[in-house]
Scaffold this motif. Structure first.
Motif, mmCIF file in Angstrom:
data_model
loop_
_atom_site.group_PDB
_atom_site.id
_atom_site.type_symbol
_atom_site.label_atom_id
_atom_site.label_comp_id
_atom_site.label_asym_id
_atom_site.label_seq_id
_atom_site.Cartn_x
_atom_site.Cartn_y
_atom_site.Cartn_z
ATOM 1 N N ASP A 136 7.347 19.695 4.407
ATOM 2 C CA ASP A 136 7.400 18.550 5.330
ATOM 3 C C ASP A 136 6.703 17.297 4.801
ATOM 4 O O ASP A 136 6.204 16.479 5.576
ATOM 5 N N PHE A 137 6.649 17.137 3.488
ATOM 6 C CA PHE A 137 6.046 15.953 2.878
ATOM 7 C C PHE A 137 6.875 14.720 3.245
ATOM 8 O O PHE A 137 8.097 14.735 3.130
ATOM 9 N N ILE A 138 6.202 13.677 3.723
ATOM 10 C CA ILE A 138 6.898 12.435 4.072
ATOM 11 C C ILE A 138 6.262 11.260 3.338
ATOM 12 O O ILE A 138 5.115 11.330 2.906
ATOM 13 N N ILE A 139 7.050 10.190 3.219
ATOM 14 C CA ILE A 139 6.584 8.969 2.552
ATOM 15 C C ILE A 139 6.608 7.806 3.540
ATOM 16 O O ILE A 139 7.622 7.550 4.184
ATOM 17 N N LEU A 140 5.489 7.104 3.615
ATOM 18 C CA LEU A 140 5.386 5.839 4.330
ATOM 19 C C LEU A 140 5.257 4.756 3.273
ATOM 20 O O LEU A 140 4.406 4.851 2.390
ATOM 21 N N SER A 141 6.110 3.757 3.337
ATOM 22 C CA SER A 141 5.988 2.627 2.413
ATOM 23 C C SER A 141 5.589 1.379 3.176
ATOM 24 O O SER A 141 5.997 1.171 4.316
ATOM 25 N N ILE A 142 4.773 0.574 2.500
ATOM 26 C CA ILE A 142 4.313 -0.683 3.069
ATOM 27 C C ILE A 142 4.940 -1.803 2.248
ATOM 28 O O ILE A 142 4.914 -1.776 1.024
ATOM 29 N N PHE A 143 5.501 -2.776 2.949
ATOM 30 C CA PHE A 143 6.151 -3.902 2.282
ATOM 31 C C PHE A 143 5.518 -5.213 2.720
ATOM 32 O O PHE A 143 5.214 -5.410 3.895
ATOM 33 N N ALA A 144 5.333 -6.102 1.760
ATOM 34 C CA ALA A 144 4.951 -7.488 2.026
ATOM 35 C C ALA A 144 5.542 -8.324 0.900
ATOM 36 O O ALA A 144 5.672 -7.848 -0.229
ATOM 37 N N ASN A 145 5.904 -9.556 1.197
ATOM 38 C CA ASN A 145 6.533 -10.396 0.171
ATOM 39 C C ASN A 145 5.534 -10.749 -0.931
ATOM 40 O O ASN A 145 4.323 -10.684 -0.731
ATOM 41 N N PRO A 146 6.049 -11.135 -2.100
ATOM 42 C CA PRO A 146 5.169 -11.398 -3.247
ATOM 43 C C PRO A 146 4.103 -12.464 -3.011
ATOM 44 O O PRO A 146 2.963 -12.291 -3.461
ATOM 45 N N ALA A 147 4.419 -13.536 -2.346
ATOM 46 C CA ALA A 147 3.430 -14.604 -2.135
ATOM 47 C C ALA A 147 2.236 -14.093 -1.325
ATOM 48 O O ALA A 147 1.075 -14.374 -1.661
ATOM 49 N N ILE A 148 2.509 -13.335 -0.285
ATOM 50 C CA ILE A 148 1.433 -12.764 0.541
ATOM 51 C C ILE A 148 0.616 -11.765 -0.272
ATOM 52 O O ILE A 148 -0.611 -11.784 -0.252
ATOM 53 N N ARG A 149 1.288 -10.909 -1.009
ATOM 54 C CA ARG A 149 0.581 -9.899 -1.799
ATOM 55 C C ARG A 149 -0.304 -10.530 -2.875
ATOM 56 O O ARG A 149 -1.434 -10.105 -3.091
ATOM 57 N N PHE A 150 0.206 -11.573 -3.548
ATOM 58 C CA PHE A 150 -0.584 -12.242 -4.592
ATOM 59 C C PHE A 150 -1.855 -12.851 -3.993
ATOM 60 O O PHE A 150 -2.950 -12.708 -4.546
ATOM 61 N N LYS A 151 -1.725 -13.480 -2.847
ATOM 62 C CA LYS A 151 -2.884 -14.073 -2.179
ATOM 63 C C LYS A 151 -3.915 -12.987 -1.831
ATOM 64 O O LYS A 151 -5.114 -13.176 -2.030
ATOM 65 N N ARG A 152 -3.438 -11.847 -1.357
ATOM 66 C CA ARG A 152 -4.343 -10.744 -1.024
ATOM 67 C C ARG A 152 -5.070 -10.231 -2.265
ATOM 68 O O ARG A 152 -6.253 -9.918 -2.216
ATOM 69 N N LEU A 153 -4.341 -10.119 -3.357
ATOM 70 C CA LEU A 153 -4.953 -9.626 -4.595
ATOM 71 C C LEU A 153 -6.030 -10.582 -5.093
ATOM 72 O O LEU A 153 -7.072 -10.154 -5.591
ATOM 73 N N GLN A 154 -5.773 -11.879 -4.957
ATOM 74 C CA GLN A 154 -6.784 -12.851 -5.370
ATOM 75 C C GLN A 154 -8.050 -12.707 -4.523
ATOM 76 O O GLN A 154 -9.154 -12.830 -5.036
ATOM 77 N N GLN A 155 -7.881 -12.432 -3.249
ATOM 78 C CA GLN A 155 -9.030 -12.255 -2.359
ATOM 79 C C GLN A 155 -9.739 -10.934 -2.621
ATOM 80 O O GLN A 155 -10.962 -10.852 -2.549
#
Length: 180
Positions: free
Chosen positions: A102-121
């Motif tokens: 019963d292994f399941i996968i949850l994926s999280i999506f965010a657009n590149p601009a938002i993700r880049f800003k988060r990584l910088q922070q």
């Protein structure tokens, strides 16, 4: 015993899912931490180690190391719910499904601009400082097969709104899909 995976490109919000699940009693195994630990031993960057491990031992190596760790946790009865953070390839998904019912996968999506800003922070050692490097890292992840993992996930959460909305979606997912 529940074992579920979390996938998503860097900066999408995977770690918050893990944090919330851990607060509810889940054990979290980060595939990225396994790579970072190996990188430290080798004196390489995480990016180099991720690529080199797969070249040296095949596409399955990070999943194999993670599965070994999880089976030891199960044997030692350390948790009833285990979250695997950072699944990046369909090969890894297949191995987890072969090893855990019963292994399941949850994926999280965010657009590149938002993700880049988060990584910088976030400013973690392996985070990209400029947008070009960020896009190269995304491409490396896509080359591993993360796009396939995301597209075939059991559930996808879009993380582009406020933090409160995202946390609510995570809690709803955990309530519906785990015993936490």
């Amino acid at each position: 015993m529940e074992v579920m995976g979390i996938s998503g490109l860097p900066g999408s919000g995977k770690s918050l899912v893990s944090e919330i699940a851990a607060k509810k009693g889940a054990a979290v195994v980060s595939m990225g931490d396994i790579i970072r630990e190996e990188a430290k031993k080798r004196g390489e960057s995480s990016k180099e180690t991720a690529t080199n491990l797969r070249k040296e031992h095949g596409k399955y190596i990070v999943a194999k190391l993670t599965i070994e760790k999880i089976k030891k946790m199960i044997e030692d009865k350390l948790a009833t719910t285990i979250i695997v953070e950072g699944i990046r390839s369909p090969f890894e998904v297949n191995m987890f499904k072969e090893n855990f019912d019963d292994f399941i996968i949850l994926s999280i999506f965010a657009n590149p601009a938002i993700r880049f800003k988060r990584l910088q922070q976030r400013n973690r050692e392996d985070d990209s400082e400029n947008y070009e490097d960020f896009l190269k890292r995304d491409q490396m992840e896509l080359d591993f097969g993360i796009g396939t993992v995301i597209s075939l996930s059991d559930k996808i959460i879009i993380n582009e709104k406020d933090l409160e909305s995202y946390e609510k979606e995570i809690n709803e997912f955990l309530k519906e899909n785990t015993t936490l």
